[in-house]
Design an enzyme around this catalytic site. Sequence first.
Site, short mmCIF file in Angstrom:
data_model
loop_
_atom_site.label_atom_id
_atom_site.label_comp_id
_atom_site.label_asym_id
_atom_site.label_seq_id
_atom_site.Cartn_x
_atom_site.Cartn_y
_atom_site.Cartn_z
N GLU A 393 0.83 -1.21 0.00
CA GLU A 393 0.00 0.00 0.00
C GLU A 393 0.86 1.25 0.00
O GLU A 393 0.54 2.24 -0.66
CB GLU A 393 -0.91 -0.01 1.23
N HIS A 507 5.76 7.54 9.41
CA HIS A 507 6.66 7.01 8.38
C HIS A 507 8.14 7.11 8.77
O HIS A 507 9.01 7.13 7.90
CB HIS A 507 6.44 7.70 7.03
#
Length: 705
Positions: A393, A507
């Site tokens: 993803e 992230h």
Amino acid sequence: MFKAAIASFIIIATSFSFHFWPLPQKSSYHSLFISNSLSDNESISNHLYMLTRRPHVAGSEANAEAAAYVLSTLTSYNIPSHIASYDTALTYPVSRSLVLTRPSPDPPIKFSLQQEVYEGDPYADVANEVQPTYHAYAKSGTAVGPVVYVNYGRVEDYVTLKEMGVNVSGNVVLARYGEIYRGDIVENAYEEGAIGVLIFTDRKDYGGGGGDVKWFPDDKWMPPSGVQVGSVYNGAGDPTTPGWPSTEGCERLSDEEVERAGDVPLIPSLPISWADGDAIVRSIGGQVASDAWQGGKDAPVYRIGPGPGIVNLTYNGKQVLSRIENVVGIIEGAEEPDRFVILGNHRDAWTFGAVDPNSGTACLLEVAERLWKLQKKGWKPRRTIIFCNWDAEEYGLIGSTEWVEENRQMLASRVVAYLNVDIAVGGAGFKASATPQLDELLIQAAKQVPDPDNSSQTVYDSWISSTDNPAKIGRLGGAGSDYSAFVQHIGVPAADISFGEAYPVYHSMYDDFIWMNKFGDPMFQRHVAVASIWGLLALKLADNEILPFDYLPYALELQRSVESLKDEVANRGITLVPLVKSIKELETAATKINEERKALEGSKSWTSMCKDSQKVRELNDRLMMTERAFTDREGLPGRSWYKHLIYAPSKHNDYGSTSFPGIDDALEKAKNLNTADSWHSVQHEIWRVARVITQASLCLKGKLT
């Protein structure tokens, strides 16, 4: 500019509230599903710990191990499960460097580009498995030039720079993360003539605002060396197989063809930390940026440039055909096995991924376990429930997109709804987005689940009392997660839920189990609440005799969107009459099908209604297929993969969304060109949207003209 972005949510109205109750024998199971006797925060915590022991980027051995864990867990719950694999083009870093040359007498700085392991980090032994900081699909190459600071790198930021007399052409731009998708930051810079892009994690946005604020592991904020990595690909799915699945031996575009398609960057870029960004900011002279463009407390003065600081940015990457693995588990429906309710979450992470995405994976396994426990007590779903744990993803919604493209026809004819959870928990506060016919269902589910931070009230109670967008439901027009292929490509009703919004270590290598356990959800009760709402939505969609869809909110929202358009097209010879008329028809059709439902439920007992299964089935088919009618096979101009003419990403921000995206794109072009042809294109897009809305009305009515 007309924008009905994700930020422009609709306020939940109770005036059109409609209660959808399952059959009496099913409702007891639904109540049991959300009871304390079935929920297990310890099990969720254990799943998250197991899934995040190693960094597991897509295509890695560690991610294959995580897939095996999900598969074996679903299998242990007696859910028939399998791997759906694809060979996809993923990119990884080979080398990168960044050198800042400053005016004399300051010496050059060669940045280490390393995220630092903190003292006592329990994951220090596997830190070397974290990929070097990079942008997936970034252009390999070198860019040397003066630095220009461009704020968030939005289109409007470049307008401001032009008004200041600053030209970024031939320079390297420095942008800060936030507001828009990083791929659009790079694309916007390229369109303005920049030769390279640096994107830094500003302490103002991710470091607690600066000053004496502490950072992880002492507080939740991003450390000085923390870097937000991610993809800069602007498409969906494997870029070498646009529109078809990446199965073994399939047709693939060449590198040159991929570049011509326009979704991969054409200039190099690197993500950097706020410490490195701070050093570069100090090397920039020229005009002082406005207050809105400045950093946080104790930050240096942000100036625009160009220069005098000069950077030498080099990035070299490799593209590899990598095996990715979606895990699919199926609980077959007892009465309508050919109708699917799909729950989806991705598994791959840029690093450890405790928040993004494995808080969602842990909740997916929790939902599966509770349904297994219900089955042992005699429950069987009316419709089939499918669990999908997506891969890749993070690279560009690849796992879900390839699966949808491979199974397009069956999914388009059989999926009732898609329920997505990406980040399940990043903090406090319930958030939800959906296609409008699911609004009331979301509200009802939130009213049944206790608030994890205040057990004296429900999630809905805390939702409506929130000071930040109280009780508002966002829309799924952005391309930020795996609902994209379902909503925007094949037109499936969908919802996306989470607790918390932005979280600071996004992230980075600090998104680990320790961060979640200390700051995100110490007791894992928010995870329990997500699993409860997610599963309850699935149960109602799978078990209710009549599907719990209401299209009246859809029509009312479209009416508001048209009102926003009026000023945009005033005095341009543009008529909105066909759009207004089609929305009125949709409102009438939505009202009529609600009356049909009431008649079915009110004039007969549930037992006798169940005998009239054909009539119920036909009504459900209309409710299910109406969302498909908002799609057009030609898709958006220049973006044919996006078929939905009501919800799609903004052309200049993949995370943002617009209502009537084709009209919005045409309007932007017409404003710039101001030609008869460009304004004619606006009118054409208005007609196109009016036609799909009319198709939706006809679908709801269920009668031929």
